[in-house]
Enzyme design. Structure first.
Site, PDB file in Angstrom:
ATOM      1  N   GLY A  65       1.006  -1.332  -0.132  1.00  0.00           N
ATOM      2  CA  GLY A  65       0.237  -0.029   0.072  1.00  0.00           C
ATOM      3  C   GLY A  65       1.024   1.174   0.149  1.00  0.00           C
ATOM      4  N   GLU A 101      -0.401   2.260   9.262  1.00  0.00           N
ATOM      5  CA  GLU A 101      -1.463   1.968  10.294  1.00  0.00           C
ATOM      6  C   GLU A 101      -0.975   0.608  10.948  1.00  0.00           C
ATOM      7  OE1 GLU A 101      -6.398   0.676  10.061  1.00  0.00           O
ATOM      8  OE2 GLU A 101      -5.162   0.991   8.132  1.00  0.00           O
ATOM      9  N   HIS A 148     -16.172   4.795  11.875  1.00  0.00           N
ATOM     10  CA  HIS A 148     -16.300   5.734  10.887  1.00  0.00           C
ATOM     11  C   HIS A 148     -17.790   6.235  11.034  1.00  0.00           C
ATOM     12  CE1 HIS A 148     -15.992   8.311   7.584  1.00  0.00           C
ATOM     13  NE2 HIS A 148     -14.741   8.169   7.396  1.00  0.00           N
ATOM     14  N   ARG A 170     -14.435  11.878  14.131  1.00  0.00           N
ATOM     15  CA  ARG A 170     -15.179  10.976  13.675  1.00  0.00           C
ATOM     16  C   ARG A 170     -15.780  10.101  14.932  1.00  0.00           C
ATOM     17  NH1 ARG A 170     -11.225   8.237   9.202  1.00  0.00           N
ATOM     18  NH2 ARG A 170     -11.555   9.882   7.514  1.00  0.00           N
ATOM     19  N   SER A 221     -17.096   9.053   2.188  1.00  0.00           N
ATOM     20  CA  SER A 221     -15.974   9.790   2.691  1.00  0.00           C
ATOM     21  C   SER A 221     -16.414  10.908   3.701  1.00  0.00           C
ATOM     22  CB  SER A 221     -15.422  10.375   1.437  1.00  0.00           C
ATOM     23  OG  SER A 221     -14.441  11.478   1.767  1.00  0.00           O
TER      24      SER A 221
END
Length: 639
Positions: A43, A426, A267, A331, A285
């Site tokens: 990634g 992450e 989220h 969030r 998003s």
């Protein structure tokens, strides 16, 4: 003696990274080709690391369980990437980005690491622009910005609603260049089975060729994990189905401490669950909250269609509760607020588990074309899934499992507690505290790979230039390979009646119900019992079809779910141990009078780093005390 040495440099916050770089050791360009580095993951974190290290002249071997780096989950990041360039002239700065991240993480992250992430953010944007990433432009030709949750400035660079995909294409092009140059060798369709530690240092890996089943040995002078997070532990999440925790968990079992596992972000803007057959959820998003207004009807279980509900009968609850930030609260705050409204009976849709995200006013003010230019592909995606056009009727959204702030513990150099084993993006814990601000994930993983790891890993490798290439016939490689094969054979030999997916689905429900958006002591203790019972059943009643000598996705899933059981127990134990609320970790026993997270700085201002002690043994907790020299600890308020 503590196992934790964060190696944070002394001196003023703004000078730490510059001072640290000046003290790091170097490797002569002629010597770099003698040193091997393994990178796991392709990634943005992995591609940036591998291409940068290859450009420097190291001999890099990069591994991916995908058939192409372009399938990495970074492709799913939609909304944007942060940087403190202050193009909007709204008084943004590196310090303000740093402070927003510290506050957004509810003061549970290291000051030095967070400031450095903010400091290199501008370099990241410049680099991606040079690679050809087509960021949106304003009328004067300057790269455009938009706002994101938890901030009051516009610092998020974007490419419509496909920023992650465009950045990954840019990173992939740089990686491909190094593959062609011969400095990087690509190994696709490989699953990491174990980390090999020789004389206390990470010296290689064991992989399984996912096409043939062959178990392979690969050696290196250092190993870098860029393997993402573990949000799929909830089964239903916004992550790709193949995203998993296994690589990090293998490292944990080999001595890498696991930090803050219970810090998992929910989220707020996922498309709600449609039926019981789903295997993942789709993210809408956070950028949509720039123009979309979140609301529910003031009447419980209102049967009317949203466009038939007049303005005075709508509750724009985020704007009502948090007037300073409105729909752009962080969030965790937005997620809990949506859950509270739905639990109170004001949710919408057939299940009552969703709220509206409405673009009516933005379309009226800016025009449909402007909204289409900003979010067109997201609107198209929503319509394909739900059958409704957001141009005509409000979206319905509900929180879902997403990003993990917890991960492998790393020091300031991004090295784990296993010398020579690094974790970027992450897969480490270091930059986001108890809650990640939107658009900071691409910023962190790219900054780690392009502008931090190349400096810090060189400091470690400077002592290895006289170490010859590591041989794979060492006893440590033989032992690790045998253990990997034994585990594969064990999974295949159970021959029960239930698939790995069925166990994963049941585990995910336990985790969501008792260690999801809210937690309490009774529920966490119950979860630990339920997970253990389900794990015991897994090892007695798992059914893996097929063989090892072929492409076998059932076998791959089984190994990952087995690791999820162990991680799930650690996650619940960490949440049980932290008797406070902070960021995404919300203990019902610790909340303010208005229902907000209530920290306990006197007892829990630390990083919880857990040490694996062996099969069936209680893990050992190590604490890295968090010291705030440059910000003042205060109640986190967005009102």
């Amino acid at each position: 003696m503590s196992k934790l040495n964060s190696k944070i440099p002394d001196g003023p916050l703004a000078d730490k990274w510059t001072k640290h770089k000046a003290a790091l050791k170097l490797v002569n360009p002629a010597n770099k080709s003698k040193l091997d580095i393994i990178v796991i993951g392709t990634g943005l974190g992995g591609s940036s690391s591998a291409s940068s290290l290859g450009e420097l002249g190291y001999n890099v071997k990069v591994f991916s369980y995908q058939d192409s780096p372009r399938r990495a989950h970074s492709v799913a990041a939609q909304g944007g990437i942060n940087a403190a360039k202050n193009y909007k002239n709204d008084n943004d700065s590196v310090y303000r980005l740093f402070y927003d991240m510290i506050k957004g993480g509810d003061f549970r992250a290291r000051e030095a690491n967070v400031y450095r992430a903010a400091e290199v953010s501008n370099l990241v944007i410049d680099h991606y622009t040079a690679l050809g990433v087509p960021f949106a432009r304003d009328y004067g030709g300057t790269i455009d910005n938009r706002s994101f949750g938890g901030v009051q400035v516009s610092r998020t660079f974007y490419a419509k609603g496909q920023t992650g995909q465009q950045c990954l294409v840019g990173a992939y092009s740089a990686l491909t260049r190094q593959i062609k140059a011969g400095t990087v060798t690509m190994y696709p369709l490989r699953e990491l089975m174990d980390i090999v530690v020789v004389d206390g240092k990470a010296r290689g890996i064991i992989t399984r060729n996912m096409l043939t089943g062959e178990v392979e040995r690969h050696s290196a002078h250092a190993v870098v994990l860029a393997t993402g997070g573990y949000g799929t532990i909830y089964y239903l999440s916004t992550l790709a189905l193949n995203s998993n925790a296994s690589a990090a968990w293998k490292a944990h079992r080999k001595g890498a401490l696991f930090a803050n596992p219970s810090f998992v972000q929910i989220h707020p803007t996922s498309i709600p669950v449609l039926n019981s057959y789903q295997s993942k959820l789709t993210l809408m998003s956070e950028s949509l909250r720039n123009d979309g207004r979140v609301w529910v009807p003031k009447q419980q279980k209102d049967p009317r269609k949203p466009n038939d509900i007049p303005e005075e009968e709508r509750d724009y609850y985020l704007e009502r509760r948090y007037p300073a930030f409105g729909n752009l609260v962080p969030r965790d705050v937005a997620s809990r607020a949506a859950k509270e409204r739905c639990d109170a009976g004001f949710g919408v849709g057939s299940t009552g588990l969703s709220v509206y995200l409405d673009f009516r006013d933005a379309i009226k003010k800016k025009g449909k074309k402007a909204i289409e230019n900003s979010y067109g592909n997201l609107f198209d995606m929503y319509e394909k899934i739900s059958g409704e056009s957001p141009y005509e009727t409000p979206m319905r959204i509900y929180p879902a499992g997403h990003y993990t702030m917890g991960g492998l513990w790393v020091d300031y150099n991004l090295m784990t507690t296993v010398p020579g084993l690094y974790a970027v993006g992450e897969s480490n814990f270091s930059d986001h505290g108890a809650n990640r601000l939107g658009a900071s994930s691409l910023m962190q993983c790219s900054g780690d790979g392009y502008f931090i790891l190349p400096y810090t890993i060189t400091d470690y490798l400077a002592d290895d230039i006289r170490t010859p290439r590591i041989q794979t016939n060492l006893p440590e490689f033989e032992k690790a390979e045998k253990e990997a094969k034994d585990r594969i054979n064990k999974l295949l030999s159970i021959n029960g009646k239930e698939t790995a997916t069925s166990f994963h689905k049941r585990l995910g429900k336990i985790m969501w119900d008792y260690c999801g958006m809210v937690r309490n002591e009774e529920g966490l203790k119950k979860a630990l019992v339920l997970i253990k019972e389900l794990e015991d059943e897994f090892w007695k009643n798992l059914k893996v079809t097929g063989t090892n000598e072929e492409l076998n996705q059932e076998l791959e899933k089984a190994g990952r779910v087995a690791d999820f059981f162990e991680l799930g127990k650690l996650l619940c134990l960490d949440a049980l141990n932290r008797k406070e609320s902070c960021g995404a970790h919300f203990r019902e026993e610790s909340q303010t009078d208005t229902g907000e997270a209530k920290r306990n700085d006197d007892h829990y201002s630390y990083v919880a780093a857990w040490e694996y002690k062996g099969e069936g043994q209680e893990p050992e907790l190590h604490k890295e005390e968090l010291r705030f020299e440059f910000v003042k600890l205060q109640e986190r308020s967005y009102k």
